[in-house]
Design an enzyme around this catalytic site. Sequence first.
Site, mmCIF file in Angstrom:
data_model
loop_
_atom_site.group_PDB
_atom_site.id
_atom_site.type_symbol
_atom_site.label_atom_id
_atom_site.label_comp_id
_atom_site.label_asym_id
_atom_site.label_seq_id
_atom_site.Cartn_x
_atom_site.Cartn_y
_atom_site.Cartn_z
ATOM 1 N NE ARG A 33 7.301 -2.786 6.264
ATOM 2 C CZ ARG A 33 5.969 -2.777 6.158
ATOM 3 N NH1 ARG A 33 5.383 -2.258 5.104
ATOM 4 N NH2 ARG A 33 5.232 -3.310 7.117
ATOM 5 N NE ARG B 200 -4.307 -1.139 10.095
ATOM 6 C CZ ARG B 200 -3.250 -0.549 9.541
ATOM 7 N NH1 ARG B 200 -3.306 0.681 9.116
ATOM 8 N NH2 ARG B 200 -2.129 -1.213 9.387
ATOM 9 N NE ARG C 222 1.859 -4.576 11.440
ATOM 10 C CZ ARG C 222 2.875 -4.443 10.589
ATOM 11 N NH1 ARG C 222 4.032 -5.016 10.831
ATOM 12 N NH2 ARG C 222 2.712 -3.730 9.513
ATOM 13 N NE ARG D 99 5.950 -0.549 10.126
ATOM 14 C CZ ARG D 99 4.746 -0.523 9.577
ATOM 15 N NH1 ARG D 99 4.595 -0.035 8.354
ATOM 16 N NH2 ARG D 99 3.704 -0.975 10.221
ATOM 17 C CE LYS E 80 -2.248 -0.774 3.851
ATOM 18 N NZ LYS E 80 -1.653 -2.035 4.317
HETATM 19 P P1 AMP Z 1 0.733 0.757 9.125
HETATM 20 O O1 AMP Z 1 1.961 1.597 8.941
HETATM 21 O O2 AMP Z 1 -0.406 1.191 8.256
HETATM 22 O O3 AMP Z 1 1.004 -0.720 9.014
HETATM 23 O O4 AMP Z 1 0.229 1.017 10.627
HETATM 24 C C1 AMP Z 1 1.043 0.698 11.734
HETATM 25 C C2 AMP Z 1 0.196 0.558 12.990
HETATM 26 O O5 AMP Z 1 -0.452 1.797 13.271
HETATM 27 C C3 AMP Z 1 -0.929 -0.457 12.920
HETATM 28 O O6 AMP Z 1 -0.493 -1.774 13.174
HETATM 29 C C4 AMP Z 1 -1.877 0.078 14.009
HETATM 30 O O7 AMP Z 1 -1.391 -0.220 15.295
HETATM 31 C C5 AMP Z 1 -1.747 1.582 13.803
HETATM 32 N N1 AMP Z 1 -2.746 2.091 12.824
HETATM 33 C C6 AMP Z 1 -2.491 2.685 11.630
HETATM 34 N N2 AMP Z 1 -3.632 3.029 11.007
HETATM 35 C C7 AMP Z 1 -4.634 2.630 11.817
HETATM 36 C C8 AMP Z 1 -6.053 2.667 11.732
HETATM 37 N N3 AMP Z 1 -6.692 3.193 10.661
HETATM 38 N N4 AMP Z 1 -6.770 2.161 12.773
HETATM 39 C C9 AMP Z 1 -6.177 1.633 13.860
HETATM 40 N N5 AMP Z 1 -4.850 1.554 14.006
HETATM 41 C C10 AMP Z 1 -4.076 2.034 12.993
#
Ligand code: AMP
Length: 221
Positions: free
Chosen positions: A130, A91, A174, A163, A16
């Site tokens: 990553r 999400r 996740r 990360r 994404k």
């Molecule tokens: P990402 O970089 O999109 O994988 O997001 C990293 C982490 O941020 C996720 O595993 C969640 O803990 C939190 N997070 C990001 N976006 C959301 C969302 N829309 N709703 C809830 N938690 C989020």
Amino acid sequence: MEAMRIILLGAPGSGKGTQARRLAREFKIAHIATGDILRRAVEAGSALGREVAAVMNQGGLVPDTVMVDLIADRIVQPDAARGFVLDGFPRTVDQAMALEKLLDRMNLSIDHVFHLNVPEEDLVKRSVGRRVCSQCGRNYHLAGAVPRHPGRCDECGGELRERDDDGEATVRRRLEVYEDSTRPLADYYGASGVLREVDGTPAPDVVYHSVTGWLRGAGRR
Ligand code: AMP
């Protein structure tokens, strides 16, 4: 071209971020990555960052109310007036419904939702290898998209980091959270006719061309 409001759906590691960055650049729309916004808040040690750090590290979801407030502030920023690509939001179905309400109030709607499909074992490999630029957020991979200079971003020279939530156990957690809470969004958007399923397994360029092929075709209609 008219304003364009896009959502990218897909499991962690489905690409994404890579696709969203490029779409935002090409179509001159805002790239809104909620994970990046939250990681910056954690790094800055802000009140929001302190609130969300533990749940992020465990691979859980930040509460919907926090996320909806965050996105409500972000989509009204000037750079989003021409449109946006949402990367990591919504999400949950509740987040999707809240987004729809916010946009309704502005007389706007989502134009396209792309769901990037990648098999689970590939997702684990992609996330575990990553590396992310600490300055501009560009993604690299130890076994694929390696930077020209080890540990440095090709674009901005920023330091590449792993990360905190990319360890294998957290990645698997996740993915479970994705299956339980986020996958239902494919049905939600499928029902409104804006969803496009995309094969996320080929090289990023190939995925990008299938997405933009659809966008340009839809724009001509
Ligand atoms: P990402 O970089 O999109 O994988 O997001 C990293 C982490 O941020 C996720 O595993 C969640 O803990 C939190 N997070 C990001 N976006 C959301 C969302 N829309 N709703 C809830 N938690 C989020």
